[in-house]
Design an enzyme around this catalytic site. Structure first.
Site, short mmCIF file in Angstrom:
data_model
loop_
_atom_site.label_atom_id
_atom_site.label_comp_id
_atom_site.label_asym_id
_atom_site.label_seq_id
_atom_site.Cartn_x
_atom_site.Cartn_y
_atom_site.Cartn_z
N HIS A 133 -2.72 -9.98 9.05
CA HIS A 133 -4.02 -10.24 9.85
C HIS A 133 -4.75 -11.52 9.79
CE1 HIS A 133 -8.52 -9.55 10.83
NE2 HIS A 133 -8.13 -8.46 11.18
N ASP A 210 -3.61 -7.71 0.64
CA ASP A 210 -5.01 -7.21 1.67
C ASP A 210 -4.54 -5.56 1.76
OD1 ASP A 210 -6.26 -6.49 3.81
OD2 ASP A 210 -5.36 -7.66 5.09
N GLN A 213 -5.75 -1.68 4.99
CA GLN A 213 -5.31 -0.24 5.78
C GLN A 213 -4.46 0.74 4.83
OE1 GLN A 213 -5.96 0.12 8.84
NE2 GLN A 213 -6.55 -1.82 9.41
N LYS A 236 -13.20 0.80 6.89
CA LYS A 236 -12.19 1.73 7.11
C LYS A 236 -11.71 2.86 6.32
CE LYS A 236 -10.14 -2.76 8.53
NZ LYS A 236 -10.46 -2.51 10.10
N CYS A 374 -6.15 -9.29 16.14
CA CYS A 374 -6.21 -10.20 14.92
C CYS A 374 -4.75 -10.59 14.11
CB CYS A 374 -7.22 -9.86 13.97
SG CYS A 374 -8.89 -9.72 14.48
#
Length: 416
Positions: A133, A210, A213, A236, A374
């Site tokens: 991202h 990261d 997700q 999220k 993104c």
């Protein structure tokens, strides 16, 4: 499929119809059609307990944290720090290693400016992956511009898996930082972060993961991953927007200078110099999103009560069914068929622009994402300007997938 599926053999069944009823927004209509919300990778929907927790704070406890001795201030502080403790338990880390912030973008920028910028120099290398991202690319570009460091890219194969041999070959002595996604927001690829971080650590390379997700969809045990930094986004994972966290090894938090200055991140201020607060508060200047984090604490409680193992199993079943149905749609191309992937399917239909497709699906009540997500470098790799993305969460149903496929067929005929 039954509405009460079993996550694993011998496990207690989960009443997914009841779980779905916990999310008020999912019962609404769009353009006169029942809403089919397939954009959870963008932002997750909120259960009523989260909405009620935020409402209760403003109605009954609203005060600033850590700055008042009155009852409301104590209640607000207790609830805010309680959310930190819940989130730490959810991620299997210590509360004093968890910086509360607005989300993954802020968290990665914090690492970039407080850890990387003071340390990197000309000749050093930062490695990122093709599937990142922008939040895990642009901060490192800014650091490279200011320090003279360079960026190298770990590539992937056509299935959307990282080329691990090529990645390991990139990890030369010049590499000081490796930044990668736990789960790709476009392809759904689940990267073997534990293996990768172990290899990096042997070479003295600092790792930033990261987890935006990953945290909403699977058990995340940061202690077992072995990274140096791990970032998450609260909205999220059924929490309010403007919430998230950075986990960092305590030794990093101790050595890093503050990113922002102001109230709360200090112990003593005088014109001759300032004594900073202890981590993690050293990095939490100003009034935080108190209500948001109380809501995030409620979201963590909710996800934990459902069970992250149940959630992952449910979403894997939805992904398998959706992929099977989508493979039957004429002219549809799926991007990303990694060996292990989360419930995200990026796709295009031959002859249809992604925005046109998403707009027409919206008229059928189906909400998907369209665009570059993104992830411009990933779109360039696949040679497409944009894709559509359907992302599934545990509150979705197999019937919604059928409605999605029916809408796809209708829209495909309109665009033919």
């Amino acid at each position: 499929m039954s509405s009460a599926d079993t996550a694993t053999p011998g496990a207690s069944p989960v009443d997914w119809a009841r779980i779905r009823g916990d999310f008020p927004l999912l019962s609404r209509q769009v353009h006169g059609k029942p809403l089919v919300y397939l954009d959870s990778a963008n932002t997750g929907q909120k259960p009523a307990v989260v909405i009620e927790a935020v409402d209760d704070f403003f109605r009954n406890h609203n005060a600033n944290v850590s700055r008042a001795v009155h009852a409301l201030g104590a209640e607000a502080t207790e609830a805010y720090e309680g959310a930190r403790t819940k989130l730490a338990r959810f991620l299997n880390v210590r509360p004093n290693e968890l910086v509360l912030c607005s989300g993954t973008t802020f968290a990665i920028n914090l690492v970039a400016y407080s850890w990387a910028l003071p340390r990197l120099k000309a000749g050093d290398v930062i490695v990122v992956t093709r599937m990142e991202h922008h939040a895990n690319i642009v901060p490192w570009q800014l650091v490279a511009e200011r320090t003279g460091a360079t960026i190298k890219v770990a590539e992937l194969d056509d299935n959307g898996d990282l080329d691990l041999d090529a990645l390991h070959a990139l990890l030369t002595p010049e590499v000081k930082l490796l930044a990668l996604a736990h789960v790709s927001n476009v392809l759904g690829t689940v990267n073997p972060v534990r293996e990768i971080c172990k290899a990096a650590r042997k070479r003295g390379i600092t790792t930033v993961v990261d987890g935006s997700q990953a945290a909403p969809h699977r058990v995340v045990d940061i202690a077992s991953i072995g990274c140096d930094f791990y970032a998450i986004t609260g909205h999220k994972m059924a929490g309010p927007t403007g919430t998230g966290a950075l986990w960092a090894r305590r030794e990093h938090l101790e050595s890093m200078p503050p990113f922002l200055g102001g109230g709360e991140m200090i112990k003593e201020v005088c014109f001759e110099g300032t004594v900073y607060n202890d981590p993690p508060h050293k990095f939490e200047a100003g009034t935080p999103n108190i209500a948001g984090f109380i809501g995030l604490g409620a979201a963590v409680d909710y996800l934990s009560a459902v069970g992250m193992d149940h959630i992952e199993a449910r979403e894997q079943a939805l992904l398998a069914y959706a992929t099977e149905r989508m493979d039957q749609v004429q002219g549809l191309r799926i991007f990303g068929r990694a060996r292990e992937k989360a419930a995200v399917v990026s796709f295009l239909i031959e002859g249809a622009h992604s925005h046109d497709l998403a707009t027409l699906l919206d008229l059928e009540g189906v909400a998907i994402r369209s665009g570059q997500h993104c992830a411009h470098p990933l779109m360039q790799y696949f040679g497409v300007p944009a894709t559509c993305r359907a992302s599934f969460a545990f509150y979705n149903t197999f019937e919604e997938i059928d409605a999605f496929i029916a809408a796809l067929d209708k829209v495909r005929r309109l665009l033919a």
